[in-house]
Scaffold this active site. Structure first.
Site, PDB file in Angstrom:
ATOM      1  N   GLU A  90       1.174   6.030  29.554  1.00 16.38           N
ATOM      2  CA  GLU A  90       2.137   5.050  30.433  1.00 16.38           C
ATOM      3  C   GLU A  90       1.269   3.860  31.018  1.00 16.38           C
ATOM      4  O   GLU A  90       0.249   4.040  31.492  1.00 16.38           O
ATOM      5  CB  GLU A  90       2.724   5.744  31.252  1.00 16.38           C
ATOM      6  CG  GLU A  90       3.805   4.835  32.073  1.00 16.38           C
ATOM      7  CD  GLU A  90       4.769   5.582  33.098  1.00 16.38           C
ATOM      8  OE1 GLU A  90       4.460   6.720  33.291  1.00 16.38           O
ATOM      9  OE2 GLU A  90       5.364   4.766  33.608  1.00 16.38           O
ATOM     10  N   LYS A 115      -3.883   9.370  38.690  1.00 17.13           N
ATOM     11  CA  LYS A 115      -3.825   7.922  38.945  1.00 17.13           C
ATOM     12  C   LYS A 115      -3.637   7.613  40.419  1.00 17.13           C
ATOM     13  O   LYS A 115      -4.128   6.338  40.595  1.00 17.13           O
ATOM     14  CB  LYS A 115      -2.781   7.563  37.925  1.00 17.13           C
ATOM     15  CG  LYS A 115      -3.120   7.353  36.483  1.00 17.13           C
ATOM     16  CD  LYS A 115      -1.890   6.848  35.654  1.00 17.13           C
ATOM     17  CE  LYS A 115      -1.780   7.113  34.159  1.00 17.13           C
ATOM     18  NZ  LYS A 115      -0.916   6.883  33.426  1.00 17.13           N
ATOM     19  N   ARG A 119      -5.769  20.343  30.538  1.00 14.52           N
ATOM     20  CA  ARG A 119      -5.965  19.037  30.923  1.00 14.52           C
ATOM     21  C   ARG A 119      -7.616  19.391  31.421  1.00 14.52           C
ATOM     22  O   ARG A 119      -7.858  20.216  31.495  1.00 14.52           O
ATOM     23  CB  ARG A 119      -5.115  18.538  31.881  1.00 14.52           C
ATOM     24  CG  ARG A 119      -5.065  19.365  33.202  1.00 14.52           C
ATOM     25  CD  ARG A 119      -3.936  18.691  34.017  1.00 14.52           C
ATOM     26  NE  ARG A 119      -4.241  17.383  34.490  1.00 14.52           N
ATOM     27  CZ  ARG A 119      -3.686  16.207  34.101  1.00 14.52           C
ATOM     28  NH1 ARG A 119      -2.505  16.376  33.543  1.00 14.52           N
ATOM     29  NH2 ARG A 119      -3.645  15.152  34.774  1.00 14.52           N
TER      30      ARG A 119
HETATM   31  P1  ATP Z   1       1.342  10.172  35.073  1.00 12.66           P
HETATM   32  O1  ATP Z   1       1.339  10.800  36.072  1.00 12.66           O
HETATM   33  O2  ATP Z   1       1.416   8.599  35.218  1.00 12.66           O
HETATM   34  O3  ATP Z   1       2.158  10.401  33.859  1.00 12.66           O
HETATM   35  P2  ATP Z   1      -0.763  10.939  33.259  1.00 12.66           P
HETATM   36  O4  ATP Z   1      -2.329  11.305  33.665  1.00 12.66           O
HETATM   37  O5  ATP Z   1      -0.133  11.883  32.608  1.00 12.66           O
HETATM   38  O6  ATP Z   1      -0.292  10.145  34.433  1.00 12.66           O
HETATM   39  P3  ATP Z   1      -0.242   9.197  30.797  1.00 12.66           P
HETATM   40  O7  ATP Z   1      -0.471   7.784  30.808  1.00 12.66           O
HETATM   41  O8  ATP Z   1       1.188   9.644  30.714  1.00 12.66           O
HETATM   42  O9  ATP Z   1      -0.818   9.622  32.393  1.00 12.66           O
HETATM   43  O10 ATP Z   1      -1.246  10.114  30.047  1.00 12.66           O
HETATM   44  C1  ATP Z   1      -1.339   9.782  28.663  1.00 12.66           C
HETATM   45  C2  ATP Z   1      -1.678  11.039  27.791  1.00 12.66           C
HETATM   46  O11 ATP Z   1      -2.964  11.799  28.336  1.00 12.66           O
HETATM   47  C3  ATP Z   1      -0.699  12.239  28.147  1.00 12.66           C
HETATM   48  O12 ATP Z   1      -0.617  12.814  26.881  1.00 12.66           O
HETATM   49  C4  ATP Z   1      -1.314  13.218  28.855  1.00 12.66           C
HETATM   50  O13 ATP Z   1      -1.224  14.451  28.646  1.00 12.66           O
HETATM   51  C5  ATP Z   1      -2.900  12.855  28.794  1.00 12.66           C
HETATM   52  N1  ATP Z   1      -3.768  13.214  30.009  1.00 12.66           N
HETATM   53  C6  ATP Z   1      -3.569  12.722  31.133  1.00 12.66           C
HETATM   54  N2  ATP Z   1      -4.645  13.330  32.072  1.00 12.66           N
HETATM   55  C7  ATP Z   1      -5.273  14.178  31.406  1.00 12.66           C
HETATM   56  C8  ATP Z   1      -6.329  14.847  31.548  1.00 12.66           C
HETATM   57  N3  ATP Z   1      -6.802  15.217  32.870  1.00 12.66           N
HETATM   58  N4  ATP Z   1      -6.667  15.917  30.438  1.00 12.66           N
HETATM   59  C9  ATP Z   1      -6.469  15.804  29.127  1.00 12.66           C
HETATM   60  N5  ATP Z   1      -5.362  14.867  28.944  1.00 12.66           N
HETATM   61  C10 ATP Z   1      -4.658  14.145  29.884  1.00 12.66           C
END
Ligand code: ATP
Ligand code: MG
Length: 572
Positions: free
Chosen positions: A44, A289, A279
């Site tokens: 996002e 974030k 994750r």
């Molecule tokens: P938000 O809370 O804004 O959704 P987010 O960290 O999930 O934050 P996204 O932009 O939705 O942000 O993440 C993009 C992709 O990265 C998603 O598929 C998410 O699952 C993955 N992702 C985010 N954080 C991690 C992490 N710590 N380890 C592995 N994958 C991650």
């Protein structure tokens, strides 16, 4: 990548399999997708990417590459209030820098969920027509109260049995902007008694009078994430939709939406398969974030690309290489078990990547003058050292030796502790790649601070000459001759937090900030480092790995960041 070296240290060899590859192998065996592998990385655009995202990027792009498939870059942009072009651009830069691309056979696989708004809306009407969605007009409070609890089923909304005509009329008027935010929502009609909250008639559309960075003011109804994501996957013909474990409970909804639309003839089977993995949690770092934004907004760091930030722009500026990050992601592997990865694993991957690549150079970070009294004033001579000790083919670097030299302040002690082999009055040491010298004493200022050290050198002891082997000394120290020393600002970065889990147990992560995470010194570097281009990396012998800062460094006037020391100094 060098695979001979340190394989024994690896927690996971590069080609190791994981459960996701096993699923794909099975699919290929059964012919489910006719050998096609199509994944996506769906950020996002509401913030900068961090090291956790790097895991997802390496996994999604890595898997696609491994199977000759393609990975899409898709902006999951359905929250108009929080998204921007600035974030889109930073994400494109980050993924590109990490070494991945979303093109295949001249086709560009860059997508935006916001490009699907028309389709998403059309499918929502279709669900209404099929009796699978309804407009709910309860207040948010009523909706919450009627959701039920973990032990109690929810209560059906009094609006649940509206006719198709009434639902269509209301939904169209929602879209036309006739209602206030919150007055109505569109919900999927699933099961208010489901043990899974996500299946208790989830909201799939809401009213938002907000300007979207791409669609402007065209829309005032926006689709929810769960509804958008699965449809975007299906529209793009994704085969394996990899996401983090928190979406496990959302999978039934993912499947429900796609199955309903397949039943309606919109999609054909097989439908994309959601697969969850754990994750990345990295010790001494934060991967939220919201908290990263707080660090920036409250000026605890110098911006998103502060070299102490776990953002991709931050670790890039710190000096990490894309190869080190990829190596790190290979080593940590992919599982379904949530765990913490130690920062030392990340730093170890960097050392393993740079050990072979980085040219060596001398830097004196805390300079003290050493005067060679028996060396003629105004004279100097060349010394040389290998660019890389294990790669003679990379040649030599040259620098001068003269009467006045810079050495590290810690390399002299007036009264040495036991076992100290460096400079002290009466002791001999070798100046690395130079001569053997014997210390004769030190000069002090009025306050008793040492301002210069004196010595005599042995003219026949020069490194690389025959005479040098006649000298047996216990200590070796570095030097840079004053006449060719290059002044340089050096930023000594360390971990941003001093606690392993800065935000564990809901405590204030700001309290865990490491007050010594940045120290700036005026140092000297040898001539070989003078014209370093931004992002050129060196091993400054004894001190660690350093990079010419990509923002502030100019050839001729270098500024260096310490990426990491030569050894882990944080280990227990
Ligand atoms: P938000 O809370 O804004 O959704 P987010 O960290 O999930 O934050 P996204 O932009 O939705 O942000 O993440 C993009 C992709 O990265 C998603 O598929 C998410 O699952 C993955 N992702 C985010 N954080 C991690 C992490 N710590 N380890 C592995 N994958 C991650
Ligand atoms: Mg997310």
């Amino acid at each position: 990548m060098n695979t001979e070296r340190k394989d024994a240290d690896r927690t996971d060899a590069p080609a190791a399999s994981n459960f996701i590859r096993n699923i794909i192998d099975d699919d290929n065996q059964s012919g489910k997708w006719a050998q096609r592998v199509e994944t996506r990385f769906p950020p996002e655009p509401n913030g900068y990417l961090h090291i956790g995202h790097a895991k997802s990027i390496c996994l999604n792009f890595g898997v696609a590459k491994r199977y000759g498939g393609v990975c899409h870059l898709r902006f999951d942009d359905t929250n108009p209030e929080k998204e921007s072009v600035e974030y889109v651009n930073s994400i494109i830069d980050a993924v590109t820098w990490l070494g991945f691309e979303w093109k295949k056979d001249d086709q560009d696989y860059l997508f935006y969920a916001s490009d699907y708004y028309d389709k998403l809306y059309e499918f929502a009407e279709l669900l209404i027509q099929r009796g699978k969605a309804y407009v709910d007009s309860q207040t948010p409070e009523e909706m919450r109260a009627n959701r039920g609890s973990a032990t109690e089923a929810g209560t059906n909304s009094p609006f649940r049995d509206r006719s198709v005509e009434e639902n269509l009329d209301l939904f169209r008027r929602m879209k036309a902007g006739e209602f206030e935010e919150g007055a109505h929502v569109l919900r999927a009609k699933i099961d208010m008694a489901s043990p899974n909250f996500n299946m208790r008639d989830p909201v799939i559309y809401r009213i938002r009078f907000a300007h979207h960075y791409r669609t402007g003011d065209t829309w005032c109804v926006y689709p929810m994430y769960d509804y958008t994501h699965c449809i975007s996957d299906a529209l793009e013909n994704i085969t394996h939709s990899l996401c983090t474990l928190e979406f496990e409970d959302h999978r039934p909804l993912y499947d429900w939406v796609l199955n309903e639309l397949a039943d309606a003839g919109v999609f054909t089977r097989p439908l994309p398969q959601q697969i969850e993995f754990s994750r990345l949690n990295l010790t001494y770092a934060i991967t939220s974030k919201r908290k990263l934004l707080q660090l920036v907004n409250e000026n605890h760091v110098d911006g998103w690309d502060d070299p102490r930030m776990p953002t991709i722009v931050g670790v890039r500026r710190r000096g990490f290489t894309p190869e080190a990050i990829q190596l790190f992601c290979e080593r940590i592997g992919v599982t379904k078990v949530d765990s913490w990865i130690d920062m030392s694993v990340f730093e170890g991957a960097l050392r393993d990547d740079l050990d072979d690549k980085a040219p060596r150079a001398t830097a004196v970070l805390d300079p003290l003058k050493l005067i060679v009294d028996n060396y003629p004033e105004g004279q100097s001579e060349l010394c040389s050292a290998p660019v890389h000790p294990h790669h003679p083919e990379r040649g030599n670097r040259e620098f001068t030796f003269s009467r006045e030299l810079w050495i590290e302040r810690e390399d002299f002690q007036e009264t040495p502790p036991k076992g100290y082999f460096r400079l002290f009055p009466g002791n001999k040491v070798r100046l690395k790649y130079g001569f053997v010298v014997e210390c004769t004493g030190a000069e002090k200022d009025a306050e008793g601070n040492i301002v210069a050290v004196h010595c005599n050198y042995f003219p026949d002891s020069k490194s690389g000459t025959e005479g040098s082997s006649n000298y047996k000394v216990k200590g070796t120290i570095q030097f840079i001759s004053v006449d060719n020393a290059v002044p340089a600002e050096v930023r000594l970065y360390d971990r941003l937090f001093r606690e392993e889990q800065p935000d564990a147990g809901g405590r204030d992560f700001l309290e865990a900030l490491n007050p010594d995470s940045k120290r700036v010194v005026q140092a000297f570097v040898e001539p070989a480092a003078k014209h370093a281009a931004p992002e050129d990396r060196f091993q400054f012998e004894r001190h660690g790995y350093f990079v010419a800062d990509r923002v502030d460094s100019k050839p001729g006037q270098p500024v260096f960041n310490r990426i990491v020391g030569l050894r882990d100094s944080w280990g227990k």
